[in-house]
Design a protein around this motif. Structure first.
Motif, mmCIF file in Angstrom:
data_model
loop_
_atom_site.group_PDB
_atom_site.id
_atom_site.type_symbol
_atom_site.label_atom_id
_atom_site.label_comp_id
_atom_site.label_asym_id
_atom_site.label_seq_id
_atom_site.Cartn_x
_atom_site.Cartn_y
_atom_site.Cartn_z
ATOM 1 N N ASP A 1 -6.476 4.853 7.373
ATOM 2 C CA ASP A 1 -6.849 4.357 5.888
ATOM 3 C C ASP A 1 -5.063 4.325 4.589
ATOM 4 O O ASP A 1 -4.140 4.959 4.456
ATOM 5 N N ARG B 1 -5.205 5.111 1.144
ATOM 6 C CA ARG B 1 -5.292 6.968 0.950
ATOM 7 C C ARG B 1 -3.720 6.949 1.348
ATOM 8 O O ARG B 1 -3.466 7.623 0.107
ATOM 9 N N ARG C 1 -1.073 9.027 -1.747
ATOM 10 C CA ARG C 1 -0.469 10.254 -1.265
ATOM 11 C C ARG C 1 1.090 11.086 -1.123
ATOM 12 O O ARG C 1 1.564 11.024 -1.349
#
Length: 128
Positions: A83, A86, A90
């Motif tokens: 992913d 994501r 982050r």
């Protein structure tokens, strides 16, 4: 079955490297064992399996000169993800420095980032 179990990464300091790899990149600390000579056997790994990094504190001028430049300025490490969006978000939130905006290539979504010492990495979600 044969596989590459560990890759040594020369670092300045064990604890700052552990913090970066576990907190900013989300790796897990597999082992941190003191050795009789004052060094430590420190292994981090991005997932439950696969190749880990042996964080090896530099000893002497020659090794210290290689910290952050183990591959001569080329991308030398490749962190695969399932992913990209994501993990990219982050990592940005954790202060990781990306050297380019994400791009979509025939082989997948990718962006080059650097670790705390300047080694270049690809964050890569392979196509398909």
């Amino acid at each position: 079955m044969r596989h590459v179990a560990l890759v040594a990464l020369v670092v300045d300091d064990y604890d700052e490297a552990i913090r970066f790899y576990t907190e900013a990149l989300g790796f897990r600390l597999v082992e941190d064992t003191p050795r009789p000579d004052g060094s430590r056997w420190v292994v981090v790994q991005p997932g439950e399996q696969g190749t880990g990094l042996l964080l090896a504190r530099a000893k002497g001028d020659a090794q210290r000169a290689r910290v952050g430049d183990q591959t001569g300025g080329r991308v030398g490490f490749f962190l695969h993800t399932d992913d990209f969006a994501r993990d990219h978000a982050r990592m940005l939130a954790a202060g990781v420095t990306f050297l380019e905006k994400p791009r979509h290539e025939p082989y997948g979504s990718v962006a080059v980032f650097q670790d705390l010492y300047g080694n270049r990495w690809d964050l890569l979600q392979p196509a398909g």
